[in-house]
Enzyme design. Sequence first.
Site, PDB file in Angstrom:
ATOM      1  CG  HIS A 294      -1.740   1.211   1.421  1.00  0.00           C
ATOM      2  ND1 HIS A 294      -3.083   1.270   1.098  1.00  0.00           N
ATOM      3  CD2 HIS A 294      -1.420   2.449   1.901  1.00  0.00           C
ATOM      4  CE1 HIS A 294      -3.536   2.483   1.373  1.00  0.00           C
ATOM      5  NE2 HIS A 294      -2.548   3.217   1.864  1.00  0.00           N
ATOM      6  CD  GLU A 295       1.876   3.378   3.807  1.00  0.00           C
ATOM      7  OE1 GLU A 295       2.037   4.487   3.279  1.00  0.00           O
ATOM      8  OE2 GLU A 295       0.889   3.086   4.510  1.00  0.00           O
ATOM      9  CG  HIS A 298       0.393   6.310  -0.376  1.00  0.00           C
ATOM     10  ND1 HIS A 298      -0.747   6.813  -0.944  1.00  0.00           N
ATOM     11  CD2 HIS A 298       0.007   5.736   0.802  1.00  0.00           C
ATOM     12  CE1 HIS A 298      -1.786   6.573  -0.155  1.00  0.00           C
ATOM     13  NE2 HIS A 298      -1.356   5.912   0.916  1.00  0.00           N
ATOM     14  CG  HIS A 304      -5.716   6.791   0.972  1.00  0.00           C
ATOM     15  ND1 HIS A 304      -5.575   7.572   2.093  1.00  0.00           N
ATOM     16  CD2 HIS A 304      -4.797   5.799   1.091  1.00  0.00           C
ATOM     17  CE1 HIS A 304      -4.619   7.078   2.860  1.00  0.00           C
ATOM     18  NE2 HIS A 304      -4.119   6.007   2.258  1.00  0.00           N
TER      19      HIS A 304
END
Lengths: 596, 90
Positions: A294-295, A298, A304
């Site tokens: 997930h990170e 980014h 998101h």
Amino acid sequence: FQTFEGELKWKHQNITYRIQNYSPDLPPEVTDDAFQRAFALWSKVTPLTFTRVSSGEADILIQFGTREHGDGYPFDGKDGLLAHAFPPGPGIQGDAHFDDEEFWTLGKGVVVKTRFGNADGAPCHFPFTFEGSSYSACTTDGRSDGLHWCSTTADYDKDRLYGFCPSELLYTLDGNANGDPCVFPFTFDGRSYTACTTEGRSDGYRWCATTASYDQDKLYGFCPNRDTAVSGGNSQGEPCVFPFTFLNREYSACTSEGRSDGRLWCATTDDFDRDHKWGFCQDRGYSLFLVAAHEFGHALGLDHSSVPEALMFPMYRFTEGPPLHEDDVKGIQHLYGSRTEPDPEPPTSSPLEPDSTTQFNACPSVPPPARPTGPPTARPSAPPTAGPTGPPTANPPVPPTGPLDPADDACGVLVFDAIAEIRGQLHFFKDGRYWRVPRDSKGPTQGPFLIANTWSALPPKLDSAFEDPLTKKLFFFSGQKMWVYTGQSVVGPRRLEKLGLHSRVQRITGAIQHNGGKVLLFSQNQYWRLDVKKQKVDSREPYPVENMFPGVPENTHDVFLYKGDTYFCQGIFFWRVNKENKVDLVGYVTYDLLHC
Amino acid sequence: APRGGPSPGSILITFPEERTRTLTDQQFAEEYLLRYGYIPAGLLGQNHTSLKHALKKLQRQLALTQTGELDSATIEAMRAPRCGVPDVAP
């Protein structure tokens, strides 16, 4: 999907990343593997590649920290906020930070990967049976050296497969001691410590000295968490102590007694009533792989998503299925396009996570994942000769019957003292022992042999060695001394100053044979030219390594010549410089040279 | 912390998750909305409309029913572990 305002993205496709430190919750190799697999999710659906670097600048810097950790966006203790990352760009942009007050796992509870023993680094199997009793945690039962072990199958009595559990007696993390184990007691600021401590630090990390005196030697590392380490409470990272006393009753396991929320806790000393030291027992934890994936989304430019099933949804959700949702794929391909080349090759090592549905192909530009390796000294217990040599035994202990002594296993050595090609064979030196790998790389590694049996004048710890191709003389270096062997006869020790080097040169970290009877002697980031015949350097002033070998890391601790190429070692990696003076390979010493 | 020690009040333990647990739902929600970008700092606690609007935005982002109220589903979602990157860019 959402992208960041201004559609921030990397302008290049070969993204680099660096892991700055490790969580004490997981063995480093499990962390490395989780990050590698997280990157592989994104490289599988884009033209991006991810290459790990061990020093210097990287696009994505990965760091574990607690509370305020330097970026003005503090973490909040256990649970709640797990991690954050910055969108692509220079400096802190692109970096990913993980809250180290979380309990990091692979999402299904504590990961206890073993070292040494005879199970090839397999994880502990809980519960397991030993001498008819059931164990749900690592134990010292059956051993007289105090080392924690576990069975890697359900029944030790039947299978007799075991390994040693993470412990500061086996290795440390980060710090400046190359992963050496703690030495107890050690002195810090004039006080003696018999266990890991958080004294002297404001971030709560537990550390120890790796020599008897931190005050004198300044060598330290961070303590890995035991399998029974607690989270939160007032003893973060310390292990439960069983049995412990609470309200005058004795407890031999975590309990929810005394709490209304049902959460399990334990004391971290043997008497809660007296010491009030406690923490929460481990739960399933958070999957470092999923949170990292997930990170990294980014860090690549995705914001998101509002699709609850998407990886980029802000809330944590454990899944054993493929983490990327169609929404994630659309988002990342909106930024970078889709993969046009064939998929990367599957990883060559066995996956660390049990469920194959979460395995993804490794990026071809990333070196193969490191196998579980042992501490450099392979002497976990305090007495210098008492390594964890035998299998766990019922009391009284029986002699070991066959499992590999960790000190015998070259594949268990993290960083060798010296590596050199001698008589056509690559020699690996460590703590008074050495191993040989045949030049054709066929056949098993030979050894260990005792240095003292072959070259009796040498000390156990060598810094470097080389063979003069003309005279076949062998040159060995240790500290500020050198020895020259011609057959069985030896000259030395001689001081380095005899070679014309300045007295401030502390050690020779590498040597490579060069043109015309010259040898380049390295000491970290500088080198000298040695005339082998005269045994003198041509200039007292050194040359900078970077001028002659651009692209190799700073502060390499070993340099040697092998098959005409020059190898620069740093940590568990090497950089190979070919005859055209270009770095053409970054690899693992154990994996690619020792063929572990 | 384990409650009911040897003598009442003798166990002095503070632990990290307690702080957010001791906030009221309203305080917790406001802090959350501020932290993740749903409400600008200047508007915090000023009027009911801005809070309702922020809650609706949050509920839309988290795929919850958009009531604009601090209902139990919303509080539960806000207490779930999550990424620290704000949902709404400043």
